[in-house]
Design a protein around this motif. Sequence first.
Motif, PDB file in Angstrom:
ATOM      1  N   ALA A  12       0.835  -1.161  -0.124  1.00 46.51           N
ATOM      2  CA  ALA A  12      -0.030   0.111  -0.160  1.00 46.51           C
ATOM      3  C   ALA A  12       0.785   1.195  -0.038  1.00 46.51           C
ATOM      4  CB  ALA A  12      -0.978   0.134   1.251  1.00 46.51           C
ATOM      5  N   PHE A  13       0.214   2.420  -0.469  1.00 51.01           N
ATOM      6  CA  PHE A  13       1.013   3.635  -0.377  1.00 51.01           C
ATOM      7  C   PHE A  13       1.145   4.161   1.107  1.00 51.01           C
ATOM      8  CE2 PHE A  13       1.114   8.170  -0.513  1.00 51.01           C
ATOM      9  CZ  PHE A  13       1.884   8.451  -1.802  1.00 51.01           C
ATOM     10  N   GLU A  14       2.219   4.644   1.331  1.00 54.24           N
ATOM     11  CA  GLU A  14       2.542   5.141   2.840  1.00 54.24           C
ATOM     12  C   GLU A  14       1.826   6.529   2.803  1.00 54.24           C
ATOM     13  OE1 GLU A  14       6.374   5.852   5.618  1.00 54.24           O
ATOM     14  OE2 GLU A  14       6.442   6.040   3.653  1.00 54.24           O
ATOM     15  N   GLU A  15       0.986   6.721   3.629  1.00 55.34           N
ATOM     16  CA  GLU A  15       0.421   7.945   3.913  1.00 55.34           C
ATOM     17  C   GLU A  15       1.151   8.828   5.025  1.00 55.34           C
ATOM     18  OE1 GLU A  15      -1.960   9.911   2.774  1.00 55.34           O
ATOM     19  OE2 GLU A  15      -2.660   8.611   0.993  1.00 55.34           O
ATOM     20  N   LEU A  16       1.502  10.006   4.620  1.00 52.71           N
ATOM     21  CA  LEU A  16       2.268  11.013   5.314  1.00 52.71           C
ATOM     22  C   LEU A  16       1.460  12.207   5.461  1.00 52.71           C
ATOM     23  CD1 LEU A  16       5.985  10.225   4.377  1.00 52.71           C
ATOM     24  CD2 LEU A  16       4.835   9.548   6.581  1.00 52.71           C
ATOM     25  N   PRO A  17       1.657  12.978   6.557  1.00 52.20           N
ATOM     26  CA  PRO A  17       0.762  14.099   6.830  1.00 52.20           C
ATOM     27  C   PRO A  17       1.056  15.208   5.528  1.00 52.20           C
ATOM     28  CG  PRO A  17       2.487  14.209   8.392  1.00 52.20           C
ATOM     29  CD  PRO A  17       2.457  12.832   7.737  1.00 52.20           C
ATOM     30  N   THR A  58      -2.070  28.365  -1.736  1.00 53.38           N
ATOM     31  CA  THR A  58      -1.243  27.822  -2.824  1.00 53.38           C
ATOM     32  C   THR A  58      -1.583  27.973  -4.178  1.00 53.38           C
ATOM     33  OG1 THR A  58      -0.103  26.379  -1.259  1.00 53.38           O
ATOM     34  CG2 THR A  58       0.336  25.755  -3.442  1.00 53.38           C
ATOM     35  N   LYS A  59      -0.946  28.537  -5.046  1.00 54.07           N
ATOM     36  CA  LYS A  59      -1.404  28.850  -6.648  1.00 54.07           C
ATOM     37  C   LYS A  59      -0.864  27.433  -7.504  1.00 54.07           C
ATOM     38  CE  LYS A  59      -3.069  32.985  -5.850  1.00 54.07           C
ATOM     39  NZ  LYS A  59      -2.601  33.172  -4.579  1.00 54.07           N
ATOM     40  N   GLU A  60       0.122  26.711  -7.169  1.00 56.94           N
ATOM     41  CA  GLU A  60       0.321  25.722  -8.145  1.00 56.94           C
ATOM     42  C   GLU A  60       0.984  24.494  -7.356  1.00 56.94           C
ATOM     43  OE1 GLU A  60       4.587  25.223 -10.830  1.00 56.94           O
ATOM     44  OE2 GLU A  60       3.602  26.889 -10.924  1.00 56.94           O
ATOM     45  N   ILE A  61       0.319  23.423  -7.734  1.00 58.21           N
ATOM     46  CA  ILE A  61       0.648  22.042  -7.316  1.00 58.21           C
ATOM     47  C   ILE A  61       1.396  21.411  -8.191  1.00 58.21           C
ATOM     48  CG2 ILE A  61      -0.224  19.915  -6.605  1.00 58.21           C
ATOM     49  CD1 ILE A  61      -2.441  21.438  -5.199  1.00 58.21           C
ATOM     50  N   VAL A  62       2.627  20.761  -8.057  1.00 56.66           N
ATOM     51  CA  VAL A  62       3.530  19.875  -8.581  1.00 56.66           C
ATOM     52  C   VAL A  62       3.324  18.387  -8.338  1.00 56.66           C
ATOM     53  CG1 VAL A  62       5.649  19.252  -9.328  1.00 56.66           C
ATOM     54  CG2 VAL A  62       5.260  21.759  -8.934  1.00 56.66           C
ATOM     55  N   LEU A  63       2.429  17.528  -9.167  1.00 53.70           N
ATOM     56  CA  LEU A  63       2.422  16.094  -8.981  1.00 53.70           C
ATOM     57  C   LEU A  63       3.814  15.318  -9.069  1.00 53.70           C
ATOM     58  CD1 LEU A  63      -0.920  15.477 -10.908  1.00 53.70           C
ATOM     59  CD2 LEU A  63      -0.505  16.233  -8.263  1.00 53.70           C
ATOM     60  N   LEU A  77       3.192  17.540  -4.419  1.00 54.39           N
ATOM     61  CA  LEU A  77       2.283  16.583  -3.879  1.00 54.39           C
ATOM     62  C   LEU A  77       2.535  15.137  -4.449  1.00 54.39           C
ATOM     63  CD1 LEU A  77      -0.445  16.404  -2.423  1.00 54.39           C
ATOM     64  CD2 LEU A  77      -1.762  16.798  -4.441  1.00 54.39           C
ATOM     65  N   LYS A  78       2.948  14.311  -3.381  1.00 49.25           N
ATOM     66  CA  LYS A  78       3.506  13.058  -3.875  1.00 49.25           C
ATOM     67  C   LYS A  78       1.887  12.245  -4.077  1.00 49.25           C
ATOM     68  CE  LYS A  78       5.738   8.831  -2.041  1.00 49.25           C
ATOM     69  NZ  LYS A  78       6.411   8.443  -0.870  1.00 49.25           N
ATOM     70  N   VAL A  79       2.003  11.493  -5.412  1.00 48.88           N
ATOM     71  CA  VAL A  79       0.791  10.905  -5.657  1.00 48.88           C
ATOM     72  C   VAL A  79       1.135   9.292  -5.991  1.00 48.88           C
ATOM     73  CG1 VAL A  79      -0.157  12.678  -6.479  1.00 48.88           C
ATOM     74  CG2 VAL A  79       0.618  11.302  -8.121  1.00 48.88           C
ATOM     75  N   GLN A  80       2.509   8.906  -6.008  1.00 43.35           N
ATOM     76  CA  GLN A  80       2.928   7.523  -6.583  1.00 43.35           C
ATOM     77  C   GLN A  80       4.272   7.084  -6.036  1.00 43.35           C
ATOM     78  OE1 GLN A  80       5.463   7.069  -8.607  1.00 43.35           O
ATOM     79  NE2 GLN A  80       4.992   4.717  -9.078  1.00 43.35           N
ATOM     80  N   ASP A  81       4.307   6.000  -5.672  1.00 44.31           N
ATOM     81  CA  ASP A  81       5.565   5.760  -5.065  1.00 44.31           C
ATOM     82  C   ASP A  81       6.142   4.120  -5.739  1.00 44.31           C
ATOM     83  OD1 ASP A  81       8.117   5.259  -3.419  1.00 44.31           O
ATOM     84  OD2 ASP A  81       7.031   5.542  -1.651  1.00 44.31           O
ATOM     85  N   VAL A 116      14.679  -1.566  -5.652  1.00 39.20           N
ATOM     86  CA  VAL A 116      15.237  -2.286  -4.391  1.00 39.20           C
ATOM     87  C   VAL A 116      14.710  -1.328  -3.365  1.00 39.20           C
ATOM     88  CG1 VAL A 116      16.982  -3.279  -3.083  1.00 39.20           C
ATOM     89  CG2 VAL A 116      16.785  -3.547  -5.795  1.00 39.20           C
ATOM     90  N   ALA A 117      14.836  -0.080  -3.435  1.00 36.92           N
ATOM     91  CA  ALA A 117      14.850   0.879  -2.429  1.00 36.92           C
ATOM     92  C   ALA A 117      13.361   1.276  -2.115  1.00 36.92           C
ATOM     93  CB  ALA A 117      15.593   2.338  -2.617  1.00 36.92           C
ATOM     94  N   ARG A 118      12.577   1.395  -3.256  1.00 32.80           N
ATOM     95  CA  ARG A 118      11.431   1.962  -3.142  1.00 32.80           C
ATOM     96  C   ARG A 118      10.257   0.738  -3.461  1.00 32.80           C
ATOM     97  NH1 ARG A 118      10.032   7.132  -1.145  1.00 32.80           N
ATOM     98  NH2 ARG A 118      11.791   8.265  -1.389  1.00 32.80           N
ATOM     99  N   GLY A 119      10.448  -0.182  -3.929  1.00 23.74           N
ATOM    100  CA  GLY A 119       9.644  -1.345  -3.940  1.00 23.74           C
ATOM    101  C   GLY A 119       8.744  -1.087  -5.344  1.00 23.74           C
ATOM    102  N   PRO A 120       7.527  -2.145  -5.476  1.00 21.01           N
ATOM    103  CA  PRO A 120       6.960  -1.937  -6.796  1.00 21.01           C
ATOM    104  C   PRO A 120       5.992  -0.618  -6.770  1.00 21.01           C
ATOM    105  CG  PRO A 120       5.825  -3.503  -4.835  1.00 21.01           C
ATOM    106  CD  PRO A 120       7.183  -3.054  -4.622  1.00 21.01           C
ATOM    107  N   SER A 121       5.510  -0.158  -7.835  1.00 19.70           N
ATOM    108  CA  SER A 121       4.790   0.795  -8.118  1.00 19.70           C
ATOM    109  C   SER A 121       3.474   0.760  -7.482  1.00 19.70           C
ATOM    110  CB  SER A 121       4.532   1.130  -9.451  1.00 19.70           C
ATOM    111  OG  SER A 121       3.686   2.316  -9.818  1.00 19.70           O
ATOM    112  N   ARG A 122       2.861   1.776  -6.704  1.00 20.07           N
ATOM    113  CA  ARG A 122       1.756   1.813  -5.875  1.00 20.07           C
ATOM    114  C   ARG A 122       1.362   3.333  -5.913  1.00 20.07           C
ATOM    115  NH1 ARG A 122       6.171   0.950  -3.362  1.00 20.07           N
ATOM    116  NH2 ARG A 122       6.581   1.851  -1.216  1.00 20.07           N
ATOM    117  N   SER A 123      -0.124   3.573  -6.019  1.00 23.53           N
ATOM    118  CA  SER A 123      -0.772   4.832  -6.188  1.00 23.53           C
ATOM    119  C   SER A 123      -1.491   5.238  -4.965  1.00 23.53           C
ATOM    120  CB  SER A 123      -1.700   4.633  -7.401  1.00 23.53           C
ATOM    121  OG  SER A 123      -1.074   4.376  -8.698  1.00 23.53           O
TER     122      SER A 123
END
Length: 456
Positions: free
Chosen positions: A156-161, A215-220, A173-177, A190-197
Amino acid sequence: MPELHGRPARYRRRACQNLMQSDQGIANGPLKVALYTLGCKVNQTESAALAEMLRRQGYEIVAPGEKADVYIVNSCTVTAEGSAKSRRWLRRAKRDNPGAVTVMTGCFPQAFPQEALASGADILTGASHRRRLPGHIAGFLETGRKIIDIAPQDAAFEELPAAKPAGHTRAFLKVQDGCNRRCAYCVIPVARGPSRSRAEGEILRDAALYAREGTKEIVLTGINLPSYGLDTGKSLAGLVERLAEIEGLYRIRLSSLDPDLVRREDIERFAAVPKLCPQFHLSLQSGSGKTLKRMRRPYTPEEYMAAADALRSALPGAMLTTDLIVGFPGESEADFEESVQFMKSLRFLKVHVFPFSSRKGTPAAEMQGQIPRAEKERRAGRMQRQADVIRAEILGAQQGKIEEVLLETPQDDGRFTGYTRQYLPVCCLAPRHRQGEIITVRLGKAVGERIDAEVL
C-alpha cells in the motif's frame, strides 16, 4: 541514555511529552530537529511531510546547519555518491553535536541496510513505516539503545501528513511511489519497491487544503509518475482533470514522465485542461538507440521523438526538459555523438546531464566496457555545454511575449523571481505585489539564467 546538551533527565521527560502534546508546542520549549535531505523531489516532499509530522508532535524544526537535539538524514542512494554524502552528513552531525540523536532514513538504509548501519546512526529506518519515527526518537531518548526499523516495502501507499508549502507559492504533492521497471543502472526498485498509487480522494483532499491556504500551483510527483493509477484503475490524466476542478488552484504541473507511458489519448486529455502547465520533464537518459537498449529502457529514440512531437502538437508552445546519462558502459564515441545530436534536435529548455555512476547491485555495475571517470566527465561537460547553448537561445527568443508569472522569491530591491507556466525563469520589478501572486508580464531580454520582464 545520551547526554543531550548536558540535560538528559529533562530531555527524557520532554520526549515523552512530545508524543502527547499538540502542535501548540511544549511549555519548556520543544526539542529541536534538523532535517537534511538528499536526492529527488520525492525525497524533498517526504522530508516536508516528516517535518510536519514531528511539528504536530511538539518538536521544533530548525535549519540543517543549526544546533539541534535530533539530526535526521533523509538519504539518497540512486548513486554511490548519494550514499556517501548521506554518511558524511550524518557523521558530521555526530561529530559537531556530541550527544545529539542521529537518524538515517530513506532509500539508502532500505536498499543497503548493512552499509547504512556502519554510519553509526542511533536510529535507522527505511523508506516505509516512517510514521513510527516520533516514537523511535522518544524510545531512544528513554533508553539510549539503537533502533533499527527497516521493514519490507508495503503493497500500500505510505500516507504521510500534508506539509505546509514554504512561501505558499507551489506545493509538491506525492501521488505515486515505487517502480516496476528494471533499468540496468537503477537501484530504486530495491529501495522503493513496486509501483503503487495514492488514493485519489486523499490527493484531492490535500490539494484542496493547499488551495485554501493560498497555494497557486501544485506539482505532482512520484518515483514513476505516469504509472499512477495502473494498480487502482485510475489514470494520471483523470487525476489532472479532477484536480482542475478545485477552486483556488490555478496551476497543475507534472514532474518526470516516461515517454512510453504517455499515451496519445492521455496527451489529448492533458491538452483539454487549461490549468495544466505546458512544461514536461520527459525522461530520456540517452539519445543513442544502442545505449538505451543496454540501459534496458523500454523505448527507442524514434518513439521518444514521437512522444515529444505529440506533446508539442497538442500543447503549442510547450517546453520540454530531460535527464541524460553519459559514459554508460559500452557507450562508444559514436554512440555519445548520436546522443548529443539527438539532444540538440529536441531543443530542450533544460537538460540535467549526469556522468554514469556505477551502483553496486545493478546489472550496469558488472557490464563490460566501463568508461574511465575522466572520459565520462569530458562527455558530460560537452553535452552540458551544448544543452546550455540551446537553453540560452530559447530564453533569448522569448522577448516581447506576454506571459503569466507566479511570484516566488522576493529580492531586496522590490524585484521578484518566478516562473511562467512553461517554466521560463523570470525576474521583474513588482513592488506593489506579494509573494504567491500570479501577474501578467511582458518578457524582455534574457540576462544570465533569467528573463527580465515588465509588469503589465
